[in-house]
Write an enzyme that holds these catalytic residues in place. Structure first.
Site, PDB file in Angstrom:
ATOM      1  N   ARG A  53      16.875  15.912 -13.666  1.00 22.53           N
ATOM      2  CA  ARG A  53      16.756  16.071 -15.117  1.00 22.53           C
ATOM      3  C   ARG A  53      17.037  17.508 -15.544  1.00 22.53           C
ATOM      4  O   ARG A  53      16.402  18.030 -16.462  1.00 22.53           O
ATOM      5  CB  ARG A  53      15.374  15.625 -15.616  1.00 22.53           C
ATOM      6  CG  ARG A  53      15.005  14.203 -15.268  1.00 22.53           C
ATOM      7  CD  ARG A  53      15.961  13.181 -15.893  1.00 22.53           C
ATOM      8  NE  ARG A  53      15.602  11.830 -15.465  1.00 22.53           N
ATOM      9  CZ  ARG A  53      16.126  11.230 -14.405  1.00 22.53           C
ATOM     10  NH1 ARG A  53      17.031  11.841 -13.665  1.00 22.53           N
ATOM     11  NH2 ARG A  53      15.772   9.995 -14.076  1.00 22.53           N
ATOM     12  N   SER A  86      11.284   7.283 -20.988  1.00 23.37           N
ATOM     13  CA  SER A  86      10.252   7.995 -20.236  1.00 23.37           C
ATOM     14  C   SER A  86       9.980   9.334 -20.913  1.00 23.37           C
ATOM     15  O   SER A  86      10.886  10.147 -21.080  1.00 23.37           O
ATOM     16  CB  SER A  86      10.709   8.231 -18.796  1.00 23.37           C
ATOM     17  OG  SER A  86      10.897   7.005 -18.121  1.00 23.37           O
ATOM     18  N   GLU A  95      10.181  15.049 -21.280  1.00 24.29           N
ATOM     19  CA  GLU A  95      11.603  14.842 -21.044  1.00 24.29           C
ATOM     20  C   GLU A  95      12.425  15.023 -22.327  1.00 24.29           C
ATOM     21  O   GLU A  95      13.489  15.603 -22.297  1.00 24.29           O
ATOM     22  CB  GLU A  95      11.832  13.451 -20.430  1.00 24.29           C
ATOM     23  CG  GLU A  95      13.237  13.260 -19.906  1.00 24.29           C
ATOM     24  CD  GLU A  95      13.354  12.043 -19.006  1.00 24.29           C
ATOM     25  OE1 GLU A  95      14.352  11.313 -19.157  1.00 24.29           O
ATOM     26  OE2 GLU A  95      12.467  11.831 -18.164  1.00 24.29           O
TER      27      GLU A  95
END
Length: 343
Positions: A159, A237, A333
């Site tokens: 990520r 998420s 995120e």
């Protein structure tokens, strides 16, 4: 137009200006014009990984709407594609699966646009974009120049990328190299996925079977956008899985979900941490329009009346509970636009 209409969380006020160029040339011109003005700006793709403040955005929002998938010359056994940044990611996955191409089939159902993929190196069920990404075509904010940047220079990790680390500009297109092997997937690299399809870890399965299984798994978690399912009104998420020292992970309870990624580094399950910190599915703060998904503790959903502040307040509460219980700092995120994690 309020940005809540353009984001999957359905929160956010209006920008000062909303630009919607539809061709690559228009996108370049619009971006350069905005940058020359010196005002604040942001690029917006599918709106799936951001939380926009209730007061909106005091600047220009440049929507990335360019579409198109082009087959490029490739060596036998492979297939190269150039994909415009505004192409919806899941439609790209469908395109490749329909043609029997392997490499991104396990990333089916991820919302958002293809150009947003390299920003955080999207991934799911054992596949990451970095596995197939060759390069990106990039309009650099600092220089105003168009560049083709090889994937090796993007510092792609879990990520993360040079873009997530602060390099600003617009991704115009991405180039992928996929496997062309008679419709069979790359080796299955997720035990959860292997179990779902009755296969062994490392098996090669028809790509269509992989895609269908992934979509089914994601639907159970509320991770496939569906207007009829309120649990999908989310940013997906909300927290990344923490990366910690192996010595730290060994001090956690024996049933803590974790995966070694390096000799001295371990990835923890953010969902496990949240649940063991006492926050269950459907949890909501009193009077809030935000809640933990009733299907999956890793998602924060807008139950219909949430403000951006509601989302942020619940996220901070989750972070505090996990930090107090385990000493782990969960990282969001999604990006925060027009607000900060300290608001």
């Amino acid at each position: 137009m309020d940005l809540r209409e353009l984001t999957t969380l359905r929160v956010g006020g209006s920008p000062r200006e909303l630009l919607s160029p539809e061709t690559p040339d228009e996108l370049v011109r619009a971006s350069l014009d905005v940058w020359a003005s010196g005002e604040e700006w942001m690029a917006l793709g599918g709106g799936s990984n951001i939380v926009v403040g209730d007061d909106g955005f005091d600047g220009s929002v440049i929507r990335v709407l360019t579409r198109g998938i082009e087959a490029l010359p490739s060596v036998p056994g492979t297939a190269r594609l150039r994909v415009q940044a505004g192409e919806p990611w899941d439609e790209l996955v469908s395109y490749t699966v329909d043609r029997g191409l392997a490499g991104i089939e396990a990333m089916a159902g991820i919302p958002g646009s293809s150009g947003a993929g390299p920003i955080q190196n999207i991934g799911a069920y054992g596949q990451e974009l970095s596995d197939t990404l060759v390069s990106v075509e990039f309009l650099d904010h600092e220089t105003g120049r168009l560049e083709v940047i090889p994937a090796a220079r993007l510092e792609l990790g879990y990520r993360s990328s040079v873009f997530k680390a602060g390099r600003r500009g617009i991704v115009l297109s991405i180039e992928l190299e996929l496997t062309d092997a008679e419709g069979l997937s790359r080796p299955v690299a997720s035990q959860q996925l292997a179990t779902a399809i009755g296969a062994a870890f490392g098996d090669r399965i028809p790509v269509g079977v992989i895609r269908d299984a992934v979509l089914a798994l994601r639907r159970v978690k509320g991770m496939v956008l569906d207007a009829a399912d309120p649990d999908t009104t989310s940013a997906g998420s909300f927290f990344t899985n923490p990366l910690v020292a192996a010595s730290f992970a060994r001090a956690l309870p024996p049933d803590a979900a974790q995966w070694p990624i390096e000799p001295d580094r371990v990835k923890l399950s953010a969902a496990w941490l949240i649940e063991r910190a006492g926050i269950g599915r459907g949890f909501s703060l009193p009077g809030s329009g935000a809640a933990i998904s009733s299907k999956h503790t890793l998602a924060i959903v807008n139950t219909g009346s949430a403000t951006a502040y509601d989302i942020l307040e619940l996220a901070r509460f989750v972070q505090e509970r996990v930090r107090n219980e385990f000493g782990v700092a969960l990282q969001p995120e999604p990006g925060y636009i027009g607000m900060t994690s300290g608001d």
